[in-house]
Design a protein around this motif. Structure first.
Motif, mmCIF file in Angstrom:
data_model
loop_
_atom_site.group_PDB
_atom_site.id
_atom_site.type_symbol
_atom_site.label_atom_id
_atom_site.label_comp_id
_atom_site.label_asym_id
_atom_site.label_seq_id
_atom_site.Cartn_x
_atom_site.Cartn_y
_atom_site.Cartn_z
ATOM 1 N N ALA A 124 58.219 -66.399 81.825
ATOM 2 C CA ALA A 124 58.654 -67.018 83.082
ATOM 3 C C ALA A 124 58.319 -66.123 84.270
ATOM 4 O O ALA A 124 57.985 -66.629 85.356
ATOM 5 C CB ALA A 124 60.148 -67.308 83.034
ATOM 6 N N VAL A 125 58.411 -64.800 84.099
ATOM 7 C CA VAL A 125 58.031 -63.877 85.180
ATOM 8 C C VAL A 125 56.554 -64.065 85.525
ATOM 9 O O VAL A 125 56.179 -64.178 86.702
ATOM 10 C CB VAL A 125 58.302 -62.417 84.771
ATOM 11 C CG1 VAL A 125 57.729 -61.457 85.815
ATOM 12 C CG2 VAL A 125 59.796 -62.172 84.608
ATOM 13 N N ILE A 126 55.706 -64.091 84.470
ATOM 14 C CA ILE A 126 54.269 -64.294 84.681
ATOM 15 C C ILE A 126 54.014 -65.643 85.340
ATOM 16 O O ILE A 126 53.209 -65.752 86.285
ATOM 17 C CB ILE A 126 53.506 -64.199 83.348
ATOM 18 C CG1 ILE A 126 53.756 -62.848 82.661
ATOM 19 C CG2 ILE A 126 52.017 -64.423 83.570
ATOM 20 C CD1 ILE A 126 53.236 -61.664 83.421
ATOM 21 N N ILE A 150 46.782 -65.277 83.133
ATOM 22 C CA ILE A 150 46.494 -66.253 82.086
ATOM 23 C C ILE A 150 46.401 -65.580 80.725
ATOM 24 O O ILE A 150 46.983 -66.034 79.733
ATOM 25 C CB ILE A 150 45.193 -67.006 82.395
ATOM 26 C CG1 ILE A 150 45.356 -67.872 83.639
ATOM 27 C CG2 ILE A 150 44.762 -67.869 81.218
ATOM 28 C CD1 ILE A 150 44.061 -68.477 84.138
ATOM 29 N N ILE A 151 45.684 -64.464 80.655
ATOM 30 C CA ILE A 151 45.491 -63.765 79.386
ATOM 31 C C ILE A 151 46.800 -63.149 78.901
ATOM 32 O O ILE A 151 47.123 -63.187 77.702
ATOM 33 C CB ILE A 151 44.393 -62.694 79.532
ATOM 34 C CG1 ILE A 151 43.060 -63.356 79.871
ATOM 35 C CG2 ILE A 151 44.250 -61.878 78.250
ATOM 36 C CD1 ILE A 151 41.969 -62.389 80.293
ATOM 37 N N THR A 152 47.591 -62.592 79.833
ATOM 38 C CA THR A 152 48.873 -62.002 79.448
ATOM 39 C C THR A 152 49.817 -63.054 78.891
ATOM 40 O O THR A 152 50.438 -62.851 77.832
ATOM 41 C CB THR A 152 49.526 -61.313 80.663
ATOM 42 O OG1 THR A 152 48.678 -60.257 81.131
ATOM 43 C CG2 THR A 152 50.873 -60.725 80.285
ATOM 44 N N SER A 153 49.951 -64.185 79.576
ATOM 45 C CA SER A 153 50.843 -65.245 79.085
ATOM 46 C C SER A 153 50.351 -65.798 77.757
ATOM 47 O O SER A 153 51.161 -66.180 76.896
ATOM 48 C CB SER A 153 50.952 -66.366 80.125
ATOM 49 O OG SER A 153 49.693 -66.974 80.365
ATOM 50 N N GLY A 163 61.529 -74.085 89.221
ATOM 51 C CA GLY A 163 61.703 -74.207 87.775
ATOM 52 C C GLY A 163 61.691 -72.863 87.081
ATOM 53 O O GLY A 163 62.566 -72.559 86.246
ATOM 54 N N ASN A 164 60.737 -72.021 87.409
ATOM 55 C CA ASN A 164 60.662 -70.700 86.780
ATOM 56 C C ASN A 164 61.775 -69.778 87.265
ATOM 57 O O ASN A 164 62.223 -68.904 86.522
ATOM 58 C CB ASN A 164 59.293 -70.079 87.044
ATOM 59 C CG ASN A 164 58.206 -70.688 86.188
ATOM 60 O OD1 ASN A 164 58.220 -70.607 84.963
ATOM 61 N ND2 ASN A 164 57.230 -71.320 86.828
#
Length: 350
Positions: free
Chosen positions: A66-68, A107-110, A42-43
């Motif tokens: 999507a990269v993350i 998680i924090i970056t997204s 999916g990503n």
């Protein structure tokens, strides 16, 4: 399975581990495998499709998310499967710290990227005449989000992540790569408390901004029905509202999964007031699935795009059927973004 037999007749840690994997972790393992099989392709579809026409702030942020998400699926889900298969046999504290730190950084970056996306939509919808996030400066904002994510994940990689120990009986101790709230140092508790309030603050911020966006969109729709706009302006408004719907839905998934992730940060209730060995099969399996429901946030976004973005659906079908795509047709979003400002200015002037 009788709970009493779970802690009897097994003398080694491997015995306990084999029992819990084969009889109590089947459902969580199947859940993780399904997420892996869905999340990776999916990503990849998101990266391929939006790469062709990502000359747009909105889609550039989506592409970075999507990269993350893809990295998270390739590292986070297999790591969680490894923790499942070695539930009581996770001896390497260092690998637990490193991978947990990488996952926290992701998680924090997204989360910050989603806040950036929301701010972008708020500016485009509610403040169209003010200074906007542009293709020229958005890489700096994206870089800042990544830097903050890495910085806040470093404490996990450094020294804070503890090793949870479980008394299995018969003088056998199990080692688990999970939150050990009860016996952890105060610095670890402070760190998780900070992350808890951070995610709650972001959820509240998204809620407030989307209320304001929703009210503005409602007023624009009412005005569009009364005013005589050109068909071009109408198409741009509809396109802008479609992107807003996608952003709202992605944010809703974020809010749901992050709220379900809070038990990992507030795990005192799970370690003090709850003895996992005394839970029934269904309750134990459900607990392990809920504790990992945050993974849905990194799998669900392609489905959101497929629901609201007709072009994404068409491109996905083209990829699956090996059809060629019209790249000239894919350039329209960049033109749309440059024209949306003009259309908003004209509508305001009226």
């Amino acid at each position: 399975m009788n709970n009493q037999t779970f802690i009897a007749d097994f003398l080694t840690r491997n015995d306990y581990n084999n029992v819990i994997v084969s009889e109590r972790l089947v459902a969580p393992i199947v859940y993780l495998v399904i997420l892996l099989l869905i999340g990776v392709p999916g990503n990849i579809f998101v990266l391929i499709i939006y790469k062709n026409y990502n000359k747009h702030v909105y889609r550039k942020i989506i592409w970075t998310i999507a990269v993350i998400d893809l990295v998270f699926c390739l590292i986070g889900i297999p790591f969680n499967l490894g923790r499942m298969f070695n539930y009581y046999n996770f001896n390497s504290l260092r690998s637990c710290q490193i991978v947990a730190g990488i996952l926290d950084s992701g998680i924090i970056t997204s989360s910050h990227l989603l806040v950036l996306l929301t701010i972008h939509r708020f500016q485009k919808v509610c403040l169209p005449l003010k200074r906007q996030i542009t293709l020229k400066n958005v890489p700096y904002f994206i870089g800042l989000c990544c830097a903050i994510g890495v910085a806040l994940g470093i404490p996990q990689i450094a020294v804070l992540q503890p090793h949870a120990e479980t008394d299995l009986g018969n003088n056998v101790t199990g080692y688990t790569c999970s939150v050990a709230w009860k016996d952890s140092p105060q610095a670890w508790k402070n760190y998780n408390t900070f992350l808890t309030f951070l995610f709650l603050s972001y959820t509240l911020l998204l809620f407030i901004l989307y209320i304001m966006i929703g009210r503005t969109v409602h007023n624009q729709n009412k005005k569009r029905k009364l005013d005589l706009h050109s068909s071009r302006s109408g198409r741009l408004t509809i396109h802008s509202h479609k992107m807003t719907k996608i952003a709202i839905t992605v944010s809703a998934v974020f809010a749901f999964t992050k709220c379900s992730y809070l038990p990992l940060y507030l795990n005192e209730w799970a370690t003090k007031g709850l003895d996992e060995k005394q839970l029934g099969l269904f309750s134990f399996s459900l607990l392990k699935i809920v504790q990992r429901s945050y993974l849905i946030n990194h799998v669900a976004n392609p489905f959101v795009y497929a629901i609201f973005d007709k072009r994404f659906r068409q491109q996905t079908v083209n990829i699956l059927t090996c059809k060629t795509t019209d790249k000239d047709h894919d350039k329209r979003p960049s033109e749309t973004e440059s024209s949306t400002q003009k259309a908003s200015t004209s509508a305001t002037a009226l």
